[in-house]
Design an enzyme around this catalytic site. Structure first.
Site, PDB file in Angstrom:
ATOM      1  N   GLU A 278      53.016  45.260 -16.161  1.00 53.65           N
ATOM      2  CA  GLU A 278      52.000  45.317 -17.257  1.00 53.65           C
ATOM      3  C   GLU A 278      50.904  46.616 -17.111  1.00 53.65           C
ATOM      4  O   GLU A 278      50.813  47.441 -18.122  1.00 53.65           O
ATOM      5  CB  GLU A 278      51.437  44.123 -17.995  1.00 53.65           C
ATOM      6  N   TRP A 281      52.770  49.485 -17.709  1.00 56.59           N
ATOM      7  CA  TRP A 281      52.975  50.130 -19.319  1.00 56.59           C
ATOM      8  C   TRP A 281      51.484  50.708 -19.796  1.00 56.59           C
ATOM      9  O   TRP A 281      51.754  51.768 -20.471  1.00 56.59           O
ATOM     10  CB  TRP A 281      53.029  48.539 -20.100  1.00 56.59           C
ATOM     11  N   TRP A 309      57.991  54.664 -46.791  1.00 53.04           N
ATOM     12  CA  TRP A 309      57.167  53.665 -46.808  1.00 53.04           C
ATOM     13  C   TRP A 309      56.672  53.395 -48.115  1.00 53.04           C
ATOM     14  O   TRP A 309      56.624  54.151 -48.806  1.00 53.04           O
ATOM     15  CB  TRP A 309      55.674  54.055 -45.861  1.00 53.04           C
ATOM     16  N   ASN A 344      48.937  39.542 -26.729  1.00 45.80           N
ATOM     17  CA  ASN A 344      49.967  40.657 -26.889  1.00 45.80           C
ATOM     18  C   ASN A 344      51.192  40.252 -27.487  1.00 45.80           C
ATOM     19  O   ASN A 344      51.625  40.874 -28.335  1.00 45.80           O
ATOM     20  CB  ASN A 344      50.396  41.077 -25.381  1.00 45.80           C
ATOM     21  N   TRP A 362      53.051  52.698 -39.672  1.00 47.58           N
ATOM     22  CA  TRP A 362      52.635  51.981 -38.685  1.00 47.58           C
ATOM     23  C   TRP A 362      51.236  52.565 -38.409  1.00 47.58           C
ATOM     24  O   TRP A 362      50.317  51.886 -37.861  1.00 47.58           O
ATOM     25  CB  TRP A 362      53.482  52.305 -37.332  1.00 47.58           C
ATOM     26  N   TRP A 385      52.158  50.828 -31.278  1.00 44.27           N
ATOM     27  CA  TRP A 385      52.545  50.786 -32.288  1.00 44.27           C
ATOM     28  C   TRP A 385      53.748  51.401 -32.883  1.00 44.27           C
ATOM     29  O   TRP A 385      54.859  51.084 -33.573  1.00 44.27           O
ATOM     30  CB  TRP A 385      51.359  51.182 -33.248  1.00 44.27           C
TER      31      TRP A 385
HETATM   32  C1  LIG Z   1      50.698  46.637 -31.670  1.00 44.35           C
HETATM   33  C2  LIG Z   1      50.189  46.670 -30.260  1.00 44.35           C
HETATM   34  C3  LIG Z   1      48.911  47.288 -30.055  1.00 44.35           C
HETATM   35  C4  LIG Z   1      48.052  47.352 -28.729  1.00 44.35           C
HETATM   36  N1  LIG Z   1      47.040  48.158 -28.527  1.00 44.35           N
HETATM   37  C5  LIG Z   1      46.458  48.035 -27.468  1.00 44.35           C
HETATM   38  C6  LIG Z   1      45.283  48.752 -27.097  1.00 44.35           C
HETATM   39  O1  LIG Z   1      44.713  49.406 -27.961  1.00 44.35           O
HETATM   40  N2  LIG Z   1      44.652  48.860 -25.803  1.00 44.35           N
HETATM   41  C7  LIG Z   1      45.229  48.149 -25.127  1.00 44.35           C
HETATM   42  O2  LIG Z   1      44.621  47.962 -23.639  1.00 44.35           O
HETATM   43  N3  LIG Z   1      46.357  47.325 -25.096  1.00 44.35           N
HETATM   44  C8  LIG Z   1      47.092  47.336 -26.366  1.00 44.35           C
HETATM   45  N4  LIG Z   1      48.076  46.789 -26.458  1.00 44.35           N
HETATM   46  C9  LIG Z   1      48.844  46.127 -25.247  1.00 44.35           C
HETATM   47  C10 LIG Z   1      48.750  44.456 -24.930  1.00 44.35           C
HETATM   48  O3  LIG Z   1      48.586  43.907 -25.924  1.00 44.35           O
HETATM   49  C11 LIG Z   1      47.221  44.472 -24.175  1.00 44.35           C
HETATM   50  O4  LIG Z   1      47.076  45.628 -23.320  1.00 44.35           O
HETATM   51  C12 LIG Z   1      47.247  42.940 -23.708  1.00 44.35           C
HETATM   52  O5  LIG Z   1      47.265  42.083 -24.614  1.00 44.35           O
HETATM   53  C13 LIG Z   1      45.591  42.877 -23.450  1.00 44.35           C
HETATM   54  O6  LIG Z   1      45.342  41.477 -22.691  1.00 44.35           O
HETATM   55  P1  LIG Z   1      45.108  41.110 -21.275  1.00 44.35           P
HETATM   56  O7  LIG Z   1      44.321  42.054 -20.855  1.00 44.35           O
HETATM   57  O8  LIG Z   1      45.021  39.638 -21.131  1.00 44.35           O
HETATM   58  O9  LIG Z   1      46.793  41.377 -20.823  1.00 44.35           O
HETATM   59  P2  LIG Z   1      47.399  41.092 -19.468  1.00 44.35           P
HETATM   60  O10 LIG Z   1      48.717  40.380 -19.798  1.00 44.35           O
HETATM   61  O11 LIG Z   1      46.803  40.446 -18.466  1.00 44.35           O
HETATM   62  O12 LIG Z   1      47.988  42.503 -18.893  1.00 44.35           O
HETATM   63  C14 LIG Z   1      47.003  43.131 -17.779  1.00 44.35           C
HETATM   64  C15 LIG Z   1      46.862  44.723 -18.210  1.00 44.35           C
HETATM   65  O13 LIG Z   1      48.116  45.436 -18.314  1.00 44.35           O
HETATM   66  C16 LIG Z   1      47.977  46.470 -19.709  1.00 44.35           C
HETATM   67  N5  LIG Z   1      48.966  46.119 -20.552  1.00 44.35           N
HETATM   68  C17 LIG Z   1      49.717  44.781 -20.684  1.00 44.35           C
HETATM   69  N6  LIG Z   1      50.437  44.966 -21.633  1.00 44.35           N
HETATM   70  C18 LIG Z   1      50.520  46.367 -22.110  1.00 44.35           C
HETATM   71  C19 LIG Z   1      51.185  47.006 -23.090  1.00 44.35           C
HETATM   72  N7  LIG Z   1      52.125  46.643 -23.933  1.00 44.35           N
HETATM   73  N8  LIG Z   1      50.798  48.448 -23.236  1.00 44.35           N
HETATM   74  C20 LIG Z   1      49.849  48.899 -22.503  1.00 44.35           C
HETATM   75  N9  LIG Z   1      49.156  48.194 -21.627  1.00 44.35           N
HETATM   76  C21 LIG Z   1      49.384  47.126 -20.965  1.00 44.35           C
HETATM   77  C22 LIG Z   1      46.314  46.065 -20.081  1.00 44.35           C
HETATM   78  O14 LIG Z   1      45.631  47.115 -19.460  1.00 44.35           O
HETATM   79  C23 LIG Z   1      46.229  44.635 -19.864  1.00 44.35           C
HETATM   80  O15 LIG Z   1      44.888  44.523 -19.560  1.00 44.35           O
HETATM   81  C24 LIG Z   1      49.012  46.745 -27.862  1.00 44.35           C
HETATM   82  C25 LIG Z   1      50.135  45.998 -27.938  1.00 44.35           C
HETATM   83  C26 LIG Z   1      50.585  46.136 -29.002  1.00 44.35           C
HETATM   84  C27 LIG Z   1      52.002  45.295 -29.350  1.00 44.35           C
END
Ligand SMILES: Cc1cc2nc3c(=O)[nH]c(=O)nc-3n(C[C@H](O)[C@H](O)[C@H](O)COP(=O)(O)OP(=O)(O)OC[C@H]3O[C@@H](n4cnc5c(N)ncnc54)[C@H](O)[C@@H]3O)c2cc1C
Length: 484
Positions: A278, A281, A309, A344, A362, A385
């Site tokens: 993650e 990602w 759209w 997420n 989007w 997105w």
């Molecule tokens: C439509 C959409 C929009 C999103 N917008 C953002 C945003 O603006 N900023 C953001 O930080 N994340 C975004 N995310 C990714 C993800 O949802 C969040 O990072 C995550 O929910 C944060 O919660 P956590 O720290 O508990 O994640 P954890 O599951 O604990 O993951 C640890 C870290 O990994 C990174 N991470 C995890 N999943 C993703 C992912 N899919 N993409 C990028 N990094 C990821 C984050 O830095 C996160 O803090 C988005 C996802 C979606 C589907």
């Protein structure tokens, strides 16, 4: 006193393991930590006041810590070049140090500051800090950027990672510097609509939360991360990574240290690996934004910008307000509105719903998310997105989430829905995921009248998803034929 080094803080509001601050401290000379509030930039951001208050609280703690270390934080308002011109005159610094930012706006702003500093004969040093690997450090065998995550991850994971720097023991400050107020929502005349924060601000809070997670949630991450009702299922480090109140090096080093134990149970090993994936990602989307800086405005798959759209404001409002009639979608949108955070799994579901059920662009969702999310940042938000809209990088083209199946699978006891959609809280599980299945008698029995207390679904998922798939496939075929 020798000429100071200015350390320019931006999205790295911490003293521990801060590359630029650490290197400035190594010079042994005076250090001036600076934070600039650029009102013109702020005016363009969609962010709610709660996000500015969150940042101000992080800055307040940072200021206290820097003062204790010996170098008070200097906050100034104005355009970045103007503020630096004043500081150059006032302090005659010998250098500016800062941590690199990969967003298009930041890159051009930093280039301007760099030119200005050099014109004054001031050295500029920038550092890798925000990521483990910079966008140009991970490349295909041909030296090209990756546009698919899995091969990116393989290369990223194999590269040696930088170690954390620690916190400087003490700093030499410059006495008597004038500093302005914290940029709270009120000070910036910004409306605050998100009433509470899902996450506490600041480096102490980040550290506490991380310590708890790495001893608890992280060990079961693979099994628990997809269930939005579990508050400890994921790390909630994202707002801290966004504002830099914890470093990515610290998270990586602590997580990977667990893997050194040969007796680690397989479930825990899988969980840690999943967590690292993650973090990758996050870096993948930084990589994509750096190499394709036009993607905040344009779809990576250009032809998706010709998608027809529908642009219904009414559907958009229903989505924003959490009144679509699909309980999981509504729960998630209300969580976001009330706390500045969304899980997420829920983000994936609501993003798919906006694009593939409501047929809305989007970019509408991306901007709304950034206006409310405490972790909202361009790279991750645009990247995700576009991924959800099937308009971005990554291989599999067309994913359409079924909001009812997702709800049954990832909120099996309905805890998340009951928490955020209280008008449905009393319903039995049978109806919770699909309240429209209730007859008028059942509605009376459970004390909920559909259409009055909670909406009927604003669209029919099966019909809308099929229509999206049809239009998508047509457009794709049309583009491919044109290309041939
Ligand atoms: C439509 C959409 C929009 C999103 N917008 C953002 C945003 O603006 N900023 C953001 O930080 N994340 C975004 N995310 C990714 C993800 O949802 C969040 O990072 C995550 O929910 C944060 O919660 P956590 O720290 O508990 O994640 P954890 O599951 O604990 O993951 C640890 C870290 O990994 C990174 N991470 C995890 N999943 C993703 C992912 N899919 N993409 C990028 N990094 C990821 C984050 O830095 C996160 O803090 C988005 C996802 C979606 C589907």
């Amino acid at each position: 006193m020798s000429r100071p080094v200015l350390v320019w803080f931006r999205r790295d509001l911490r003293t521990e393991d801060h590359a630029a601050l650490w290197h400035a401290a190594q010079t042994q000379g005076p250090v001036v930590p600076v934070f600039i509030v650029d009102r013109e930039l702020i005016a363009e951001l969609p962010s709610d006041g709660a996000i500015f208050d969150f940042q101000a609280a992080c800055l307040q703690e940072l200021a206290r810590r820097l003062e204790a270390l010996g170098a008070p934080l200097c906050i100034r308002y104005g355009r970045v070049e103007e503020v630096f011109s004043v500081l150059f005159q006032e302090l005659a610094p010998r250098a500016i140090y800062y941590n690199r930012d990969y967003e298009p706006y930041a890159r051009s702003r930093d280039a301007v500051v760099e030119r200005l500093a050099r014109a004054w004969g001031i050295e500029v040093k920038s550092f890798k800090d925000h990521v483990l690997h910079e966008p140009w450090e991970v490349a295909t065998a041909e030296g090209k950027p990756f546009t698919v995550y899995t091969p990116f991850y393989r290369v990223w994971r194999a590269l040696a990672k930088p170690e954390p720097f620690g916190e400087p023991e003490r700093l030499v400050g410059v006495p008597g510097l004038q500093s302005e107020d914290l940029p709270t929502a009120e000070r910036l005349s910004r409306k605050r609509e998100v009433p509470t924060w899902a996450v506490e601000p600041g480096m102490e809070a980040a550290r506490r939360r991380w310590e708890r997670f790495r001893r608890g949630g992280l060990l079961h991450y693979a099994a628990q991360r997809d269930f939005p009702a579990l508050a400890e299922g994921t790390s909630r480090m994202s707002p801290h990574l966004r504002f830099g109140t914890i470093s990515i090096r610290r998270l990586y080093a602590d997580a990977v240290a667990l893997l050194e134990d040969p007796t680690l149970p397989a479930e825990v090993r899988t969980s840690v690996e999943q967590f690292l994936a993650e973090l990758a990602w996050r870096e993948f989307f930084q990589h994509v934004l750096w190499h394709f800086p036009e993607t905040p405005q344009r779809s990576f798959r250009r032809w998706m910008d010709d998608f027809p759209w529908e642009g219904s404001e009414e559907h958009f409002r229903a989505w924003v307000e959490g009144r679509t009639g699909y309980p999981l979608v509504d729960a998630a949108m209300r969580e976001l509105k009330q706390t500045g955070y969304m899980h997420n799994r829920a983000r994936m579901v609501v993003a798919s719903f906006l694009v593939k059920d409501l047929h809305l662009d989007w970019r509408w969702g991306e901007r709304y998310f950034r206006s409310r999310l405490l972790d909202g940042e361009l790279a991750a938000n645009v990247g995700n997105w576009q991924w959800a809209a099937s308009a971005g990088v990554d291989a599999r083209p067309l994913r359409i989430f079924n909001p009812v199946l997702q709800s049954k699978r990832f909120d099996p006891e309905g805890l998340y829905i009951r928490r955020w959609v209280p008008e449905l809280a009393a319903l039995p599980l049978d109806y919770l995921h699909e309240p429209w299945r209730m007859s008028p008698q059942e509605q009376a029995r459970w004390g909920l009248r559909l259409g009055r207390d909670y909406p009927y679904p604003i669209v029919d998922h099966a019909e809308r998803a099929a229509r999206f798939a049809e239009r998508f496939t047509q457009l794709k075929r049309h583009t491919e034929t044109r290309r041939d």
